[in-house]
Design a protein around this motif. Structure first.
Motif, mmCIF file in Angstrom:
data_model
loop_
_atom_site.group_PDB
_atom_site.id
_atom_site.type_symbol
_atom_site.label_atom_id
_atom_site.label_comp_id
_atom_site.label_asym_id
_atom_site.label_seq_id
_atom_site.Cartn_x
_atom_site.Cartn_y
_atom_site.Cartn_z
ATOM 1 N N ILE A 2 0.826 -1.189 0.000
ATOM 2 C CA ILE A 2 0.000 0.000 0.000
ATOM 3 C C ILE A 2 0.867 1.246 0.000
ATOM 4 O O ILE A 2 2.081 1.160 0.116
ATOM 5 C CB ILE A 2 -0.937 -0.004 1.225
ATOM 6 C CG1 ILE A 2 -0.138 -0.343 2.468
ATOM 7 C CG2 ILE A 2 -2.066 -0.962 1.030
ATOM 8 C CD1 ILE A 2 -0.961 -0.538 3.693
ATOM 9 N N CYS A 181 -4.202 2.575 3.284
ATOM 10 C CA CYS A 181 -5.540 2.178 2.872
ATOM 11 C C CYS A 181 -5.462 1.060 1.838
ATOM 12 O O CYS A 181 -4.420 0.815 1.234
ATOM 13 C CB CYS A 181 -6.290 3.372 2.277
ATOM 14 S SG CYS A 181 -5.537 4.080 0.799
ATOM 15 N N GLY A 182 -6.601 0.401 1.634
ATOM 16 C CA GLY A 182 -6.732 -0.504 0.509
ATOM 17 C C GLY A 182 -6.890 0.302 -0.773
ATOM 18 O O GLY A 182 -6.980 1.531 -0.757
ATOM 19 N N HIS A 190 -2.064 -0.279 -8.294
ATOM 20 C CA HIS A 190 -2.845 0.580 -7.404
ATOM 21 C C HIS A 190 -3.718 1.494 -8.251
ATOM 22 O O HIS A 190 -3.223 2.207 -9.115
ATOM 23 C CB HIS A 190 -1.932 1.413 -6.507
ATOM 24 C CG HIS A 190 -1.088 0.593 -5.591
ATOM 25 N ND1 HIS A 190 0.192 0.201 -5.916
ATOM 26 C CD2 HIS A 190 -1.342 0.068 -4.371
ATOM 27 C CE1 HIS A 190 0.701 -0.511 -4.917
ATOM 28 N NE2 HIS A 190 -0.216 -0.609 -3.968
ATOM 29 N N HIS A 197 -9.998 2.049 6.147
ATOM 30 C CA HIS A 197 -10.387 1.013 7.110
ATOM 31 C C HIS A 197 -11.022 1.616 8.360
ATOM 32 O O HIS A 197 -11.063 0.996 9.411
ATOM 33 C CB HIS A 197 -9.163 0.172 7.463
ATOM 34 C CG HIS A 197 -8.532 -0.447 6.251
ATOM 35 N ND1 HIS A 197 -7.262 -0.136 5.835
ATOM 36 C CD2 HIS A 197 -9.034 -1.315 5.338
ATOM 37 C CE1 HIS A 197 -6.991 -0.812 4.727
ATOM 38 N NE2 HIS A 197 -8.046 -1.526 4.406
ATOM 39 N N THR A 214 -8.717 -3.975 -2.937
ATOM 40 C CA THR A 214 -8.231 -4.728 -1.776
ATOM 41 C C THR A 214 -8.851 -4.165 -0.506
ATOM 42 O O THR A 214 -9.185 -2.981 -0.428
ATOM 43 C CB THR A 214 -6.698 -4.661 -1.629
ATOM 44 O OG1 THR A 214 -6.314 -3.332 -1.277
ATOM 45 C CG2 THR A 214 -6.004 -5.093 -2.910
ATOM 46 N N ILE A 215 -9.005 -5.033 0.472
ATOM 47 C CA ILE A 215 -9.321 -4.633 1.846
ATOM 48 C C ILE A 215 -8.186 -5.184 2.698
ATOM 49 O O ILE A 215 -7.901 -6.384 2.645
ATOM 50 C CB ILE A 215 -10.675 -5.183 2.300
ATOM 51 C CG1 ILE A 215 -11.788 -4.722 1.343
ATOM 52 C CG2 ILE A 215 -10.984 -4.743 3.731
ATOM 53 C CD1 ILE A 215 -13.150 -5.319 1.665
ATOM 54 N N GLU A 216 -7.515 -4.337 3.467
ATOM 55 C CA GLU A 216 -6.269 -4.760 4.126
ATOM 56 C C GLU A 216 -6.025 -3.999 5.425
ATOM 57 O O GLU A 216 -5.032 -3.273 5.560
ATOM 58 C CB GLU A 216 -5.089 -4.600 3.183
ATOM 59 C CG GLU A 216 -5.050 -3.276 2.408
ATOM 60 C CD GLU A 216 -3.931 -3.260 1.383
ATOM 61 O OE1 GLU A 216 -2.759 -3.455 1.759
ATOM 62 O OE2 GLU A 216 -4.234 -3.045 0.195
ATOM 63 N N GLU A 247 -4.982 -9.205 4.296
ATOM 64 C CA GLU A 247 -5.442 -8.551 3.060
ATOM 65 C C GLU A 247 -6.037 -9.579 2.106
ATOM 66 O O GLU A 247 -5.484 -10.656 1.905
ATOM 67 C CB GLU A 247 -4.260 -7.858 2.372
ATOM 68 C CG GLU A 247 -4.591 -7.284 1.019
ATOM 69 C CD GLU A 247 -3.371 -6.709 0.294
ATOM 70 O OE1 GLU A 247 -3.560 -5.990 -0.695
ATOM 71 O OE2 GLU A 247 -2.232 -7.002 0.728
ATOM 72 N N SER A 249 -7.948 -9.528 -1.987
ATOM 73 C CA SER A 249 -8.431 -8.839 -3.183
ATOM 74 C C SER A 249 -9.849 -9.320 -3.463
ATOM 75 O O SER A 249 -10.109 -10.530 -3.444
ATOM 76 C CB SER A 249 -7.545 -9.151 -4.394
ATOM 77 O OG SER A 249 -6.228 -8.695 -4.204
#
Length: 279
Positions: A2, A181-182, A190, A197, A214-216, A247, A249
């Motif tokens: 990130i 951030c994701g 990216h 988050h 992504t959420i991470e 994380e 995807s």
């Protein structure tokens, strides 16, 4: 992987949010599954005495053997194939020749380019016998990730994702890192949108079928503040408290969410064994 400053858009971001179709989802499944397999493979190698450089070498060889390329290598001057973030390192830890110690917790972040598409995922690992408070942080972070994923559906917003993560983590007396951030991804490493988050429900970008991101979440056992070291990459907690991250995807579907980076061996969280239940 990130950005060092979540408020600064990367040079190659498109400036708009792409909506992808079935072919892109198929490509993301392929890239995501290879990244997830890489994280399965490395699980057996994380132990006291092993260097993070050895883990980096293993992941580079895995990429080459599978017709992929590690996206971090050479990205904005980054010199390694993966990120290895130990204990109070929040993210972007640089692999080196220092051996892991008994009791370390480590995040390994892998992004593989497969046929031009990016599979991006990270997991936490235990080195030897880990203290209960470190285990608890890892467990909370894993659940926080899934609270965020569960919020993804058409008509929801990015604020719903952040709020779900923040409410859970802070309810467990942990803090959410704000500096990272994701992100959107696909053929770009990216892209838009940024996925915070933390946040408020109903605010942020509306989620639509075809979005990829992504959420991470990065969760600290202490305060949320971080600083970046002189190498320009390694981010650490200012109070030197432990930090953890997971994380995945994901893609927004017509009815909810698809997770592209689930472990093919069912190795979802430490201590890793095959065919673990997802939750």
């Amino acid at each position: 992987m990130i950005f060092v400053d979540a408020a600064i858009a990367p040079a190659r971001k498109s400036g708009h949010i792409k909506l992808h179709g079935p072919e892109a989802f198929a490509a993301m499944r392929k890239a995501g599954q290879l990244a997830a397999l890489a994280l399965d493979v490395v699980a057996a190698e994380v132990k006291p005495g092993v260097t993070t450089q050895a883990l980096d070498d293993l992941m580079f060889e895995f990429a080459m053997d599978n017709g992929a390329y590690p996206a971090p290598l050479g990205y904005r001057g980054y010199r390694k194939s993966i990120c290895t973030s130990i204990n109070h390192v929040v993210c972007h830890g640089l692999p080196d020749n220092k051996p892991l110690r008994d009791g370390d917790i480590i995040n390994i972040d892998v992004t593989l380019i497969v046929d031009g598409w990016h599979g991006d995922s990270s997991r936490m690992y235990y080195s030897g016998e880990v203290l209960r408070r470190a285990q608890r942080l890892v467990e909370i972070t894993y659940e926080a990730l899934w609270r965020g994923i569960d919020a993804v559906k058409p008509g929801a917003t990015t604020g719903d994702i952040g709020a779900a993560i923040q409410e859970y983590a802070e309810g467990e007396r942990c803090s959410v890192v704000r500096d990272f951030c994701g992100h959107g991804l696909g053929k770009l490493f990216h892209d838009e949108p940024n996925i915070l988050h933390y946040g408020k429900r109903g605010e942020g970008v509306p989620l639509k079928p075809g979005m990829l991101f992504t959420i991470e979440p990065m969760i600290n056992i202490g305060r949320p503040q971080v600083k970046v070291l002189s190498d320009g990459w390694t981010a650490v907690t200012r109070d030197r408290s432990l930090s953890a991250q997971f994380e995945h995807s994901v893609g927004v579907t017509e009815s909810g969410v698809e997770v592209f980076t689930l472990s093919p061996g069912g190795m979802h969280r430490p201590p890793y064994t095959p065919d673990q239940p997802l939750r």
